[in-house]
Scaffold this motif. Structure first.
Motif, PDB file in Angstrom:
ATOM      1  N   GLU A 454      -5.094  11.830  11.886  1.00  0.00           N
ATOM      2  CA  GLU A 454      -4.415  12.324  10.691  1.00  0.00           C
ATOM      3  C   GLU A 454      -4.637  13.825  10.513  1.00  0.00           C
ATOM      4  O   GLU A 454      -3.716  14.564  10.126  1.00  0.00           O
ATOM      5  N   VAL A 457      -2.481  15.670  13.073  1.00  0.00           N
ATOM      6  CA  VAL A 457      -1.079  15.648  12.658  1.00  0.00           C
ATOM      7  C   VAL A 457      -0.844  16.673  11.550  1.00  0.00           C
ATOM      8  O   VAL A 457       0.168  17.397  11.556  1.00  0.00           O
ATOM      9  N   THR A 485       3.342  11.986  13.772  1.00  0.00           N
ATOM     10  CA  THR A 485       2.431  10.858  13.961  1.00  0.00           C
ATOM     11  C   THR A 485       2.922   9.957  15.084  1.00  0.00           C
ATOM     12  O   THR A 485       2.144   9.538  15.956  1.00  0.00           O
TER      13      THR A 485
END
Length: 499
Positions: A454, A457, A485
């Motif tokens: 995460e 990204v 993602t």
């Protein structure tokens, strides 16, 4: 009006032809021509054709050869020749030659360089352009006179081998960078101090300056301290921060720079850029490229292995950066310099495909050459596009979003290059970069440098904001967080997570 020829230079690049002749007297044309014709012959012939009767020639290197032929030239071309000596021809440049010939300028001159071949139409064009109060008229290449070559800054000395530092003083003297040995040497307080002990006996006239880090304030302070001495050149010995300080300081006081890197962590060792921390964060400052470069492989091997690995990642990222540059050219018409792109790409490819490891002389030589060529490519292009694309945008984003957790620059741009290549749809190319990174122990997925999927990204989504105006695969695709993602998941599946 008279003719003026600047013919004092040594012409070292034309050796062995200039071992005994000044470059203005080196024969040009076909080898089997019945009569040897020199550049000076052609220039004097042009001057005679446009009606000049007097010519002054600034001589210096091997000037006796010109003196020996003065009577011959006068008779052949019907000109009166005045030879003016430049006593610093092998030390200073054309500006000093002009100063030596300043008395000849008062009545007007047509100026020609002693190493330039051109048709008489150039002189005729200059004469025809006179009038309207014009003081200086320049002849520039146009549609009918194409520029056949170009000049770009590059080191006159590049010594990459084990033990290169043992010959530092001798090479600087031989290349006339510093006959006197009066050098301003910038070193770090750590490993640089050890090298000082080793090198000081061979550099007795050098003055040593310790540098604490890579900030703009320190670089300015270093330049101020160096101003008080009478130095031939600045020598920067150390890692990236020390070299960047030395680059900026040398540019500030107008001295040539000699670079002696103690590690291979990035491509800045020969670049025309100094990256320094300032009050606003970090700034990039344009500087002249180094005049000489010494990379001692024994010294490089003493540095932590992570520095070599970082340099590998930086070199491999060229492949992705050039692809981004070409994308910008195709989509937006961005001008691309073919020579700069070729040099940067081949530097990356050479490192990618070399079978050796981080401790091998052969591999370290190729890596050193690749990092140097990348710096020269940036000098040619006039910007960082040959080495900086989406890969560097991602790295900058990681630095800005997670400043206390960022990994080594080369690790981040290597990973960024592999992912950006995947985004371009070049999955085979991405696989090759991943394999190259893995072979040398570099990370290929975010968790290997301490970031979650995460977080990575988020950095990729933020990356375009780090370089406004730059167009890469990230700007081209304009992916949402969900799109990034999904793409990153596909990349990780292809690359494989660490076991």
């Amino acid at each position: 009006m008279i003719g003026l020829v600047l013919a004092a230079g040594a012409g070292r690049r034309l050796r062995p032809y200039t071992d005994t002749l000044p470059k203005a007297l080196v024969p040009v044309g076909a080898q089997d021509a019945p009569e040897a014709v020199s550049v000076l012959d052609l220039t004097l012939g042009n001057f005679a054709e446009i009606g000049l009767t007097e010519v002054a020639v600034i001589v210096g290197y091997r000037k006796e050869a010109v003196y020996a032929r003065r009577a011959e030239f006068e008779e052949k071309y019907g000109l009166k020749l005045t030879l003016i000596d430049n006593d610093k021809a092998e030390e200073w440049n054309n500006a000093y030659s002009l100063w030596c010939g300043r008395d000849a300028l008062k009545d007007g001159v047509i100026l020609a360089n002693g190493d330039t071949v051109h048709p008489v139409s150039v002189e005729k064009t200059l004469l025809a352009a006179r009038g309207d109060g014009k003081k200086i008229i320049l002849a520039l290449a146009g549609d009918r006179m194409p520029v056949l070559t170009r000049l770009f800054p590059s080191p006159i000395v590049m010594d990459i081998r084990a033990g290169a530092l043992d010959d530092l003083a001798g090479v600087l003297a031989d290349q006339r960078i510093s006959d006197s040995g009066r050098l301003a040497v910038a070193v770090s307080r750590g490993y640089g101090a050890q090298l000082r002990e080793r090198l000081a006996p061979s550099l007795p006239a050098a003055t040593w300056f310790e540098v604490g880090g890579g900030t703009l304030d320190e670089a300015v302070d270093l330049a101020d301290r160096m101003k008080s001495g009478d130095f031939d050149a600045v020598v920067g010995i150390g890692g990236g921060k020390i070299i960047d300080c030395a680059k900026y300081s040398a540019a500030r006081i107008g001295l040539p720079l000699v670079v002696v890197p103690t590690n291979l962590s990035h491509d800045g060792i020969c670049s025309p850029v100094s990256n320094l921390d300032n009050d606003a964060g970090r700034g990039s400052y344009g500087v002249p490229a180094p005049i000489a470069l010494f990379i001692d492989l024994d010294v490089i091997r003493e540095a932590p292995l992570r520095f070599v690995r970082s340099g590998i990642g930086d070199a491999l990222s060229n492949i992705s950066a050039v692809a981004d540059w070409e994308l910008d050219h195709r989509v937006n018409g961005e001008k691309i310099d073919g020579l700069a792109a070729a040099m940067a790409r081949q530097a990356g490819e050479a490192v990618l495909r070399h079978p050796g490891g981080c401790g091998d002389d052969g591999f370290l030589t190729v890596l050193s050459e690749g990092l140097v060529l990348t710096g020269i490519a940036m000098s040619i292009a006039g910007h960082t596009r040959p080495s900086s694309g989406a890969c560097h945008e991602i790295s900058h984003a990681l630095d800005l979003l997670y400043p206390r957790r960022a990994a080594a620059h080369g690790e981040q741009v290597g990973l960024g290059a592999a992912f950006a290549t995947y985004l371009r749809g070049d999955h085979d190319g991405s696989r090759l970069i991943v394999e190259g990174l893995r072979r040398h122990g570099l990370p290929v997925v975010a968790e290997e440098i301490g970031f979650s999927d995460e977080e990575f990204v988020r950095a990729v989504a933020f990356a375009p904001e780090t370089r406004p105006g730059r167009y890469t695969i990230l700007e081209h695709l304009g992916l949402s967080a969900e799109g990034i993602t999904e793409a990153y998941a596909g990349y990780v599946a292809a690359a494989g997570r660490p076991v």
